[in-house]
Design a protein around this motif. Structure first.
Motif, PDB file in Angstrom:
ATOM      1  N   ALA A 130       0.943  -1.100   0.389  1.00  0.00           N
ATOM      2  CA  ALA A 130      -0.147  -0.130  -0.029  1.00  0.00           C
ATOM      3  C   ALA A 130       1.160   1.075   0.231  1.00  0.00           C
ATOM      4  N   VAL A 131       0.766   1.917  -1.068  1.00  0.00           N
ATOM      5  CA  VAL A 131       1.018   3.677  -1.389  1.00  0.00           C
ATOM      6  C   VAL A 131       0.514   4.448  -0.810  1.00  0.00           C
ATOM      7  N   ILE A 132       0.383   5.075   0.171  1.00  0.00           N
ATOM      8  CA  ILE A 132      -0.759   6.241   0.402  1.00  0.00           C
ATOM      9  C   ILE A 132      -0.702   7.864   0.640  1.00  0.00           C
ATOM     10  N   THR A 133      -0.858   8.503  -0.859  1.00  0.00           N
ATOM     11  CA  THR A 133      -0.679   9.953  -0.479  1.00  0.00           C
ATOM     12  C   THR A 133      -1.437  10.718   0.081  1.00  0.00           C
ATOM     13  N   ASP A 134      -0.905  12.010   0.529  1.00  0.00           N
ATOM     14  CA  ASP A 134      -1.733  13.591   0.998  1.00  0.00           C
ATOM     15  C   ASP A 134      -2.997  12.902   1.024  1.00  0.00           C
TER      16      ASP A 134
ATOM     17  N   GLN B 188      -3.137  22.204   0.776  1.00  0.00           N
ATOM     18  CA  GLN B 188      -3.479  21.705  -0.790  1.00  0.00           C
ATOM     19  C   GLN B 188      -3.631  22.215  -1.196  1.00  0.00           C
ATOM     20  N   THR B 189      -2.033  22.995  -1.356  1.00  0.00           N
ATOM     21  CA  THR B 189      -2.038  23.810  -3.212  1.00  0.00           C
ATOM     22  C   THR B 189      -1.364  23.298  -3.889  1.00  0.00           C
ATOM     23  N   SER B 190      -1.998  23.344  -5.030  1.00  0.00           N
ATOM     24  CA  SER B 190      -1.652  22.472  -6.135  1.00  0.00           C
ATOM     25  C   SER B 190      -0.059  21.983  -6.197  1.00  0.00           C
ATOM     26  N   GLN B 191       1.115  22.964  -6.367  1.00  0.00           N
ATOM     27  CA  GLN B 191       2.204  22.582  -6.172  1.00  0.00           C
ATOM     28  C   GLN B 191       2.736  20.935  -4.779  1.00  0.00           C
ATOM     29  N   GLN B 192       1.569  21.448  -3.669  1.00  0.00           N
ATOM     30  CA  GLN B 192       2.341  20.191  -3.018  1.00  0.00           C
ATOM     31  C   GLN B 192       2.203  18.850  -3.705  1.00  0.00           C
ATOM     32  N   LYS B 193       0.074  19.269  -3.453  1.00  0.00           N
ATOM     33  CA  LYS B 193       0.179  17.676  -4.268  1.00  0.00           C
ATOM     34  C   LYS B 193       0.892  17.354  -5.383  1.00  0.00           C
ATOM     35  N   ASP B 194       1.742  18.269  -6.617  1.00  0.00           N
ATOM     36  CA  ASP B 194       2.189  17.518  -7.471  1.00  0.00           C
ATOM     37  C   ASP B 194       3.722  16.802  -7.228  1.00  0.00           C
ATOM     38  N   PHE B 195       3.570  17.505  -6.331  1.00  0.00           N
ATOM     39  CA  PHE B 195       5.380  17.222  -5.478  1.00  0.00           C
ATOM     40  C   PHE B 195       5.131  16.443  -5.093  1.00  0.00           C
ATOM     41  N   ASN B 196       4.597  15.953  -4.024  1.00  0.00           N
ATOM     42  CA  ASN B 196       4.099  14.560  -2.594  1.00  0.00           C
ATOM     43  C   ASN B 196       3.042  13.452  -4.178  1.00  0.00           C
TER      44      ASN B 196
END
Length: 474
Positions: free
Chosen positions: A383-387, A424-432
């Motif tokens: 299992a791999v979990i994202t933010d 919840q920024t798009s930059q943070q999500k893209d990095f994650n």
């Protein structure tokens, strides 16, 4: 609250978030009825291009001036209260309604509105039923929660008096519909931030069934469903694996993504059918579609052809790629029960390892169903979990990915600061997402199945992984 009288009195309608899968079918139907339509959205999509090809004005970006001259403004539950168009709409003097209100009125235009409800399986069953009607030659209208390849989107406007409509229980939206045939696939704990407990969920499903003008098609194997219907004075048609149901099935063969089953109608064998989406839960979805279609007088031949040619809705066990022996699939499952069904179906297939890549959706669901998520995701080999994707919520629950992942043996997650996770920024999500793709590209191997799971935008991980695997091959 809008009424039929109001809807009949306006001609100019503006949609905030016109590219949404739930908005597009309503745009198609109102456009065909002669309404003048405009709309806005924040991101370019294939749906926006399809809307423009209908001759409809679409604004990219949401600004107060976009609603100019609109007599009715429609928005979705995902639109935040500080949205500039919504604020302008509420101050404009025009009629304003949430999408579910408009959908409810539209279902009342049809003599045979089949409204498909349930905590799980709504989109797949609605899509199966649409495919069946299409194969029968019925020119139906439909509103589906996902994209069905055979109709090129999430809905269509037909000329018959038949409509298939996905009926979502979120904040009791389905109680605004006017079903002729109410389908209940299952009743389970979800949206507890609104319902609070299972008893309240059952009460809402009972009220939904009570609204059916003609009949209720219900899962006779599901205890919560049948408890919701106790004493209800409606024609109730049951389906399930139990032979005591009006429509029942006996699985005869599983091979790859294909499942064959014998169909029994009130105890009498009718024939053998096949579906090309895996899992016993999809046999139950097929039974629900069969029962509703037969009530609408569809032939068994049309049903068989519809089920046989249905290859799944987009984001429902959708195969993204198979490269170097690694298969990547994307699925919308976001509730523990849905994840469990999907992973059990995957484990029954002939893969070396099953990887579950999960994006939790909303802080409330993650916190309230935390232990259920642990149990479901533990079915996978890895299992791999994202933010967590908060969507419409702020993290007042103090829940983070580590709280879930640390309870799953061998799970992988990436340590994001709480401040960054909450942003919840798009930059943070893209990095994650990039961290997740990097890890998967380095660790998956020949014979593995990778399933991205969630109702947010985790499908981007599947597509980025497919691109990386393609680079590795070259």
């Amino acid at each position: 609250m809008i009424t039929d009288e109001i809807l009949n009195s306006v001609r100019r309608v503006h949609f905030i978030g016109i590219g949404g899968s739930g908005m597009y079918p309503l745009v198609q139907i109102l456009h065909a009825k002669g309404y003048s339509i405009s709309g806005s959205d924040n991101n370019e999509t294939e749906t926006l291009e399809a809307v423009r090809k209908m001759g409809i004005t679409v604004y990219l970006g949401q600004r107060a001036e976009n609603i100019k001259d609109a007599e009715l403004i429609v928005y979705t539950a995902a639109i935040m209260s500080d949205n500039p168009e919504l604020i302008a709409a509420e101050n404009s003097g025009a009629y304003v309604c949430e999408r579910a209100e408009l959908l409810g009125l539209v279902t009342g235009w049809y003599n045979s509105a089949v409204c498909v409800s349930g905590t799980h399986g709504k989109t797949t069953t609605s899509s199966m039923l649409t495919q069946i009607f299409m194969c029968e030659g019925v020119d139906l209208s439909c509103v589906i929660g996902g994209k069905l390849p055979s109709i090129g989107g999430s809905g269509r406007c037909g000329k018959s008096d038949i409509m298939v409509c996905e009926a979502c229980e979120f904040e009791d939206h389905f109680l605004k519909l006017y079903p002729d045939i109410a389908v209940i696939l299952n009743v389970d704990e979800d949206h507890l931030e609104y319902f609070e407990n299972l008893d309240n969920i059952k009460k809402s499903f009972r009220e939904f069934a009570r609204k059916a003008e003609k009949a209720v098609v219900a899962n006779g194997d599901d205890e919560n469903t049948m408890q919701s219907l106790e004493g209800l004075e409606k024609e109730i048609i049951t389906f399930g694996f139990g032979r005591g149901n009006d429509y029942s099935a006996a699985i005869t063969e599983r091979k790859g993504l294909c499942t064959r089953f014998e169909l029994y109608v009130r105890g009498v064998k009718q024939g053998e059918y096949e579906i090309h989406v895996p899992g016993d839960h999809n046999v139950l979805n097929a039974l629900a579609a069969i029962a509703a279609a037969r009530y609408c007088m569809v032939s068994y031949e049309g049903i068989a052809e519809g089920l046989k040619t249905f290859m799944g809705a987009i984001r429902r066990f959708e195969k993204i790629c198979e490269i170097n022996g690694v298969t990547v699939v994307d699925d919308y499952a976001h509730h523990p029960q849905e994840i469990s069904c999907t992973l059990k179906a995957a484990k029954a297939l002939d893969f070396k390892r099953v990887w579950a890549v999960f994006q939790p959706f909303t802080f409330s669901r993650t916190r309230l169903l935390l232990n259920d998520f642990v149990t479901a995701l533990s079915i996978a080999d890895k299992a791999v979990i994202t933010d967590i994707m908060g969507s419409r919520e702020k993290n007042t629950y103090g829940i983070y990915t580590e709280d879930l992942a640390s309870k799953i043996e061998g799970a992988v997650w990436f340590n994001t600061s709480h401040e960054a996770a909450d942003s919840q920024t798009s930059q943070q999500k893209d990095f994650n997402f990039g961290q997740v793709v990097d890890y998967l590209a380095e660790n998956v191997g020949e014979g593995d199945l990778v399933i991205t799971l969630g109702c947010g935008d985790v499908y981007k991980v599947a597509k980025r992984l497919a691109a990386r695997l393609g680079e590795r091959r070259s």
